[in-house]
Design a protein around this motif. Structure first.
Motif, PDB file in Angstrom:
ATOM      1  N   SER A  52    -124.197 -74.662 -52.716  1.00 25.73           N
ATOM      2  CA  SER A  52    -123.880 -73.243 -52.905  1.00 25.73           C
ATOM      3  C   SER A  52    -123.650 -72.928 -54.374  1.00 25.73           C
ATOM      4  O   SER A  52    -124.061 -71.865 -54.868  1.00 25.73           O
ATOM      5  N   ALA A  53    -123.008 -73.843 -55.111  1.00 28.37           N
ATOM      6  CA  ALA A  53    -122.770 -73.618 -56.543  1.00 28.37           C
ATOM      7  C   ALA A  53    -124.094 -73.583 -57.305  1.00 28.37           C
ATOM      8  O   ALA A  53    -124.266 -72.771 -58.224  1.00 28.37           O
ATOM      9  N   ARG A  54    -125.031 -74.450 -56.923  1.00 27.97           N
ATOM     10  CA  ARG A  54    -126.343 -74.440 -57.579  1.00 27.97           C
ATOM     11  C   ARG A  54    -127.061 -73.131 -57.309  1.00 27.97           C
ATOM     12  O   ARG A  54    -127.675 -72.548 -58.213  1.00 27.97           O
ATOM     13  N   ARG A  55    -127.000 -72.678 -56.057  1.00 29.82           N
ATOM     14  CA  ARG A  55    -127.679 -71.410 -55.722  1.00 29.82           C
ATOM     15  C   ARG A  55    -127.050 -70.237 -56.484  1.00 29.82           C
ATOM     16  O   ARG A  55    -127.756 -69.348 -56.963  1.00 29.82           O
ATOM     17  N   ILE A  56    -125.722 -70.243 -56.574  1.00 29.63           N
ATOM     18  CA  ILE A  56    -125.049 -69.166 -57.313  1.00 29.63           C
ATOM     19  C   ILE A  56    -125.436 -69.216 -58.787  1.00 29.63           C
ATOM     20  O   ILE A  56    -125.722 -68.180 -59.405  1.00 29.63           O
ATOM     21  N   ALA A 179    -136.559 -76.747 -57.290  1.00 27.83           N
ATOM     22  CA  ALA A 179    -136.389 -78.073 -57.892  1.00 27.83           C
ATOM     23  C   ALA A 179    -134.929 -78.506 -57.999  1.00 27.83           C
ATOM     24  O   ALA A 179    -134.661 -79.688 -58.253  1.00 27.83           O
ATOM     25  N   ALA A 180    -133.994 -77.580 -57.813  1.00 27.01           N
ATOM     26  CA  ALA A 180    -132.581 -77.891 -58.053  1.00 27.01           C
ATOM     27  C   ALA A 180    -132.066 -79.014 -57.166  1.00 27.01           C
ATOM     28  O   ALA A 180    -131.430 -79.968 -57.650  1.00 27.01           O
ATOM     29  N   GLU A 181    -132.325 -78.951 -55.868  1.00 24.84           N
ATOM     30  CA  GLU A 181    -131.806 -79.964 -54.942  1.00 24.84           C
ATOM     31  C   GLU A 181    -132.396 -81.342 -55.213  1.00 24.84           C
ATOM     32  O   GLU A 181    -131.656 -82.327 -55.348  1.00 24.84           O
ATOM     33  N   PRO A 182    -133.748 -81.480 -55.298  1.00 23.54           N
ATOM     34  CA  PRO A 182    -134.302 -82.809 -55.589  1.00 23.54           C
ATOM     35  C   PRO A 182    -133.817 -83.377 -56.917  1.00 23.54           C
ATOM     36  O   PRO A 182    -133.509 -84.570 -57.021  1.00 23.54           O
ATOM     37  N   LEU A 183    -133.730 -82.533 -57.943  1.00 18.22           N
ATOM     38  CA  LEU A 183    -133.274 -83.004 -59.251  1.00 18.22           C
ATOM     39  C   LEU A 183    -131.829 -83.466 -59.186  1.00 18.22           C
ATOM     40  O   LEU A 183    -131.477 -84.517 -59.755  1.00 18.22           O
ATOM     41  N   SER A 184    -130.975 -82.713 -58.507  1.00 23.99           N
ATOM     42  CA  SER A 184    -129.567 -83.093 -58.399  1.00 23.99           C
ATOM     43  C   SER A 184    -129.400 -84.407 -57.645  1.00 23.99           C
ATOM     44  O   SER A 184    -128.598 -85.258 -58.026  1.00 23.99           O
ATOM     45  N   ARG A 185    -130.163 -84.587 -56.559  1.00 24.29           N
ATOM     46  CA  ARG A 185    -130.090 -85.847 -55.803  1.00 24.29           C
ATOM     47  C   ARG A 185    -130.568 -87.015 -56.658  1.00 24.29           C
ATOM     48  O   ARG A 185    -129.985 -88.103 -56.638  1.00 24.29           O
TER      49      ARG A 185
END
Length: 256
Positions: A52-56, A179-185
């Motif tokens: 949620s923080a990434r999406r915000i 790309a946010a989720e794959p990069l963060s993982r």
């Protein structure tokens, strides 16, 4: 509706399509800096709050960019000098870049120190959670503003078509969101990549400061250095996996 149709006159111009493609790619590349910071910072939050923080953070980046595009005449004025010091005229853009660069240098240096010296009683990016969601969002918004202004001024320098700017910005932020989720993982699973990403942020911060001081460093040099460093780290990761695989095979033969 005639006023709206006027914004899309560029569809019949091949040159405009080339400008659109170029600007989309450029905006995506410029968004990498923003995305790295968001990914590293949100990985410090509790797992249930990270997405949620990434999406915000990315949503705020989109809103800021669109809001700045809506005030394009004001943005252009940000490049006008407001005072002169040591023979260099400083504009509001310069001051914002310098402030953002100093913040990035401070943040990256702080996290690097905590990573290499965990016994100082503080936690690093991948350690125990010490940051609240609100604190993370505030820091993300601060850097969103800096990167957004740089992004929009770059777009203004590329084309005069407002529609092309809007399409490029929305496309770039959409790619960031995907790309946010794959990069963060990936960053969370590879601690050495965290150090490399922090080094990237340190270099980007110094580049922003230099740009604000009137010493322009071509973005191509920066991203070429980042790409080469990422390639070397990729080779190191493959080498580590190969050594780990060899050790497993050796251990298996010993048990037999």
């Amino acid at each position: 509706m005639e006023w709206l149709a006027g914004y899309f006159d560029f569809v019949s111009s091949p040159e405009a399509w080339v400008a659109l493609a170029t600007l989309v790619v450029l905006e995506i590349v410029l968004g990498i800096d923003n995305l790295i910071f968001i990914s590293i910072l949100t990985n410090k939050l509790p797992p249930e709050n990270q997405a949620s923080a990434r999406r915000i953070g990315i949503g705020a980046a989109l809103i800021l960019r669109l809001a700045l595009l809506a005030t394009i005449s004001f943005i252009v004025q940000l490049t006008a000098p407001v005072f002169t010091l040591f023979g260099h005229g400083f504009s509001w853009r310069d001051l914002i870049l310098i402030a953002g660069g100093l913040f990035l240098v401070w943040k990256a240096t702080k996290e690097i120190h905590h990573s290499v010296d965990p016994v100082d009683g503080k936690e690093n990016m991948m350690g125990k959670v010490t940051m609240t969601v609100g604190a993370a969002i505030v820091q993300i918004l601060m850097l969103d503003l800096v990167f957004s202004i740089d992004s929009i001024i770059t777009a203004v320098g590329m084309t005069d078509e407002i529609a092309i700017m809007f399409i490029a910005v929305i496309s770039a932020v959409t790619v960031m969101l995907i790309a946010a989720e794959p990069l963060s993982r990936f960053i969370a699973a590879n601690p050495t990549v965290v150090m490399l990403a922090l080094a990237f942020l340190l270099m980007i911060g110094m580049t922003l400061i230099a740009d604000g001081m009137g010493f322009h460093v071509p973005k191509g040099y920066i991203y070429a250095a980042m790409g080469f460093s990422a390639l070397v780290e990729g080779l190191n990761m493959l080498a580590r996996r190969k050594r780990a695989h060899d050790r497993e095979l050796a251990a298996g033969k010993t048990l037999e």
